[in-house]
Write an enzyme that holds these catalytic residues in place. Structure first.
Site, PDB file in Angstrom:
ATOM      1  N   LEU A  55       0.789  -1.202  -0.183  1.00  0.00           N
ATOM      2  CA  LEU A  55      -0.088  -0.115  -0.046  1.00  0.00           C
ATOM      3  C   LEU A  55       1.059   1.310   0.079  1.00  0.00           C
ATOM      4  O   LEU A  55       0.697   2.070  -0.816  1.00  0.00           O
ATOM      5  CB  LEU A  55      -0.984  -0.088   1.255  1.00  0.00           C
ATOM      6  N   GLU A  89       1.465  -0.362   9.948  1.00  0.00           N
ATOM      7  CA  GLU A  89      -0.027  -0.745   9.808  1.00  0.00           C
ATOM      8  C   GLU A  89      -0.717   0.485  10.540  1.00  0.00           C
ATOM      9  O   GLU A  89      -1.863   0.289  11.391  1.00  0.00           O
ATOM     10  CB  GLU A  89      -0.197  -2.113  10.514  1.00  0.00           C
TER      11      GLU A  89
HETATM   12  C1  LIG Z   1       9.754  -1.983   8.750  1.00  0.00           C
HETATM   13  C2  LIG Z   1       8.447  -1.600   8.009  1.00  0.00           C
HETATM   14  C3  LIG Z   1       7.786  -2.372   7.318  1.00  0.00           C
HETATM   15  C4  LIG Z   1       6.451  -1.955   6.777  1.00  0.00           C
HETATM   16  N1  LIG Z   1       5.956  -2.618   6.137  1.00  0.00           N
HETATM   17  C5  LIG Z   1       4.685  -2.430   5.251  1.00  0.00           C
HETATM   18  C6  LIG Z   1       4.132  -3.395   4.586  1.00  0.00           C
HETATM   19  O1  LIG Z   1       4.523  -4.513   4.517  1.00  0.00           O
HETATM   20  N2  LIG Z   1       3.110  -2.566   3.566  1.00  0.00           N
HETATM   21  C7  LIG Z   1       2.787  -1.271   3.546  1.00  0.00           C
HETATM   22  O2  LIG Z   1       2.044  -0.765   2.763  1.00  0.00           O
HETATM   23  N3  LIG Z   1       3.477  -0.429   4.246  1.00  0.00           N
HETATM   24  C8  LIG Z   1       4.538  -0.957   5.285  1.00  0.00           C
HETATM   25  N4  LIG Z   1       5.053   0.072   6.027  1.00  0.00           N
HETATM   26  C9  LIG Z   1       5.005   1.445   5.871  1.00  0.00           C
HETATM   27  C10 LIG Z   1       4.222   2.062   7.128  1.00  0.00           C
HETATM   28  O3  LIG Z   1       2.752   1.553   7.249  1.00  0.00           O
HETATM   29  C11 LIG Z   1       4.365   3.505   6.963  1.00  0.00           C
HETATM   30  O4  LIG Z   1       5.625   3.806   7.239  1.00  0.00           O
HETATM   31  C12 LIG Z   1       3.413   4.095   7.938  1.00  0.00           C
HETATM   32  O5  LIG Z   1       2.012   3.963   7.790  1.00  0.00           O
HETATM   33  C13 LIG Z   1       3.724   5.670   8.290  1.00  0.00           C
HETATM   34  O6  LIG Z   1       3.862   6.080   7.179  1.00  0.00           O
HETATM   35  P1  LIG Z   1       5.071   7.263   6.643  1.00  0.00           P
HETATM   36  O7  LIG Z   1       6.274   6.607   6.990  1.00  0.00           O
HETATM   37  O8  LIG Z   1       4.761   7.877   5.434  1.00  0.00           O
HETATM   38  O9  LIG Z   1       5.022   8.476   7.604  1.00  0.00           O
HETATM   39  P2  LIG Z   1       3.977   9.755   7.462  1.00  0.00           P
HETATM   40  O10 LIG Z   1       2.689   9.447   7.172  1.00  0.00           O
HETATM   41  O11 LIG Z   1       4.809  10.756   6.725  1.00  0.00           O
HETATM   42  O12 LIG Z   1       3.979  10.257   9.157  1.00  0.00           O
HETATM   43  C14 LIG Z   1       5.105  10.951   9.834  1.00  0.00           C
HETATM   44  C15 LIG Z   1       4.596  11.462  11.082  1.00  0.00           C
HETATM   45  O13 LIG Z   1       3.428  12.219  11.086  1.00  0.00           O
HETATM   46  C16 LIG Z   1       2.394  11.697  11.833  1.00  0.00           C
HETATM   47  N5  LIG Z   1       1.133  12.113  10.975  1.00  0.00           N
HETATM   48  C17 LIG Z   1       0.784  11.679   9.780  1.00  0.00           C
HETATM   49  N6  LIG Z   1      -0.322  11.943   9.459  1.00  0.00           N
HETATM   50  C18 LIG Z   1      -1.137  12.325  10.644  1.00  0.00           C
HETATM   51  C19 LIG Z   1      -2.258  13.101  10.889  1.00  0.00           C
HETATM   52  N7  LIG Z   1      -3.334  13.016  10.031  1.00  0.00           N
HETATM   53  N8  LIG Z   1      -2.646  13.474  12.368  1.00  0.00           N
HETATM   54  C20 LIG Z   1      -1.526  13.526  13.176  1.00  0.00           C
HETATM   55  N9  LIG Z   1       0.011  12.718  13.016  1.00  0.00           N
HETATM   56  C21 LIG Z   1       0.106  12.457  11.567  1.00  0.00           C
HETATM   57  C22 LIG Z   1       2.704  10.395  11.905  1.00  0.00           C
HETATM   58  O14 LIG Z   1       1.962   9.455  13.005  1.00  0.00           O
HETATM   59  C23 LIG Z   1       4.174  10.185  12.021  1.00  0.00           C
HETATM   60  O15 LIG Z   1       4.547  10.398  13.440  1.00  0.00           O
HETATM   61  C24 LIG Z   1       6.420  -0.385   6.618  1.00  0.00           C
HETATM   62  C25 LIG Z   1       7.231   0.388   7.301  1.00  0.00           C
HETATM   63  C26 LIG Z   1       8.274   0.046   7.944  1.00  0.00           C
HETATM   64  C27 LIG Z   1       9.324   0.931   8.698  1.00  0.00           C
END
Ligand SMILES: Cc1cc2nc3c(=O)[nH]c(=O)nc-3n(C[C@H](O)[C@H](O)[C@H](O)COP(=O)(O)OP(=O)(O)OC[C@H]3O[C@@H](n4cnc5c(N)ncnc54)[C@H](O)[C@@H]3O)c2cc1C
Length: 386
Positions: free
Chosen positions: A125, A366
């Site tokens: 995703l 997630e």
């Molecule tokens: C080891 C690992 C495994 C993973 N596995 C998968 C997988 O198998 N499949 C997959 O699809 N993804 C996967 N992910 C991705 C993971 O789900 C995302 O990294 C996560 O959802 C956060 O997205 P981002 O890193 O873009 O952070 P961002 O969305 O950029 O967030 C940055 C910060 O802002 C905060 N934030 C964002 N929006 C808001 C809001 N509206 N209100 C308040 N705070 C907010 C967040 O909480 C965070 O603290 C994985 C990530 C890692 C590190």
């Protein structure tokens, strides 16, 4: 029924998984962490003992023993090795789209092979520019005759390079926002599919986390999962059900760290007595155990809700609460466990150092901690309005 609300049969199965985890996985855990290599031997162990089957219905080749027992198994394995627990969690995450929206043919083709563990799966995703805001994804899928042509990239995908089946989300109508997203089943030998990068990480070191690139990748139209435009809703329904698997892992780490710190504190002496008899340490241990029990209450309640057919809306709130509380518990408890072991908590000779590093991811993937808080606050606001 025991105090933990498990039936005698469920306790018996928990005992079997616990023994397997202690005898076969625990001795490998430090090595998996140090080598950063995906543990295919653990996959083989799960295959031999039918553990992947715990995630699937009997009709699909699984044990049909339900969600609660699957969560208990993930918890037991994660007590000794987070990477190994994650293998089961992602098999659930990657196959839920198929279970919820797959056609009869798609299910018959894939679910038995996923239930046996012959094939591992993944859920794609996230993109570089869209994590929490997943609807902002840029990968596109254009219909061309009897196929869809996918272009774009996915980032941070667990099981990248080891999965034989990927559930991929892409925009079939880029101007339609959420309603323009669709889901596809993608096999990695499809021309145009490439794993372009694997990430070195803070924890869960044996699990692969990678970037996928799709370059004019033609996916048969028969691999569309559900109807066009229903992908975003499906992605959210999957996460509602899979988040507790993540919570079960976090709880397993927290309980493993609590048990280990307790044993250590009983034998480590300072100022003439075991450190358990110093009230400041005893208070830490009491709080660690209490938080684990409270986390387990939320988690097992979710498992029972799925098994008893609770509606989607209820599952959304309960799953987010279990994930929020269990992941926070893992981070907090493992920090305390390091403290109880003192200098020995900080070095690699003891497992609490690894558990502390492993814990952080549960606040992030997630749906981050903040996203769970948003989900819960929206759910309770809607309930109050009704
Ligand atoms: C080891 C690992 C495994 C993973 N596995 C998968 C997988 O198998 N499949 C997959 O699809 N993804 C996967 N992910 C991705 C993971 O789900 C995302 O990294 C996560 O959802 C956060 O997205 P981002 O890193 O873009 O952070 P961002 O969305 O950029 O967030 C940055 C910060 O802002 C905060 N934030 C964002 N929006 C808001 C809001 N509206 N209100 C308040 N705070 C907010 C967040 O909480 C965070 O603290 C994985 C990530 C890692 C590190």
């Amino acid at each position: 029924m025991g105090w933990d609300s498990l039936t005698p049969e469920q306790r018996e199965l928990r005992e079997l998984v616990r023994t397997l985890a202690r005898e076969r996985i625990a001795p490998r855990a430090a090595e998996i962490d140090a080598s950063h290599e995906f543990p295919w031997d653990v996959v083989e162990l799960y295959r031999e003992h039918g553990l992947f089957g715990l995630l699937f219905a009997e009709a699909d080749g699984g044990t049909g023993t339900g969600s609660l027992l699957a969560l208990v198994a993930i918890e037991e394995i994660s007590k000794v090795c987070a990477t190994s627990g994650l293998i089961l969690t992602v098999q659930e995450l990657g196959s839920l789209g198929l279970k919820l929206a797959g056609s009869v043919e798609q299910k018959a083709r894939w679910l038995p092979r996923l239930a046996s563990g012959e094939v591992l799966c993944a859920y794609a995703l996230t993109e570089a520019g869209s994590g929490s805001d997943s609807a902002a994804m840029r990968t596109t899928a254009r219909r061309d005759g009897d196929a869809y042509v996918l272009d774009g990239t996915k980032r941070f995908i667990t099981n990248a390079g080891v999965a034989g089946l990927y559930t991929v989300f892409a925009k079939t109508d880029p101007d339609a926002g959420h309603a323009g997203i669709s889901a596809f089943l993608v096999e990695p030998d499809t021309p145009g599919f490439e794993v372009t990068r694997l990430e070195p990480k803070l924890g869960i070191a044996g699990s692969t986390t990678g970037e996928l690139a799709f370059d004019e990748m033609r996916v048969p139209a028969g691999n569309l999962l559900g109807a066009e435009g229903e992908g975003f809703r499906l992605a959210m329904r999957v996460l509602d059900r899979s988040r507790p698997g993540v919570a079960a892992q976090a709880l397993g780490i927290a309980q493993g760290a609590t048990d280990y710190a307790l044993e250590y504190a009983r034998t480590r002496e300072t100022m003439g007595k075991p450190i358990t008899e110093h009230q400041l340490i005893a208070a830490k241990l009491a709080d660690m155990e209490t938080r684990c029990e409270a986390a387990r209450g939320l988690l097992y309640r979710f498992g029972r809700m799925v098994d008893e057919g609770a509606p989607d809306g209820e599952l959304t709130k309960a799953g987010a609460m279990a994930k929020l509380f269990c992941s926070d518990t893992a981070m907090w408890v493992t920090t305390e466990a390091v403290q109880i072991l003192g200098g020995y908590g900080y070095v690699k000779e003891y497992p609490v150092e690894r558990w502390h590093r492993d814990s952080k991811i549960y606040d992030i993937f997630e749906g981050t901690e903040q996203i769970q808080q948003l989900v819960i606050s929206r759910a309770i606001t809607a309930l109050r309005v009704e």
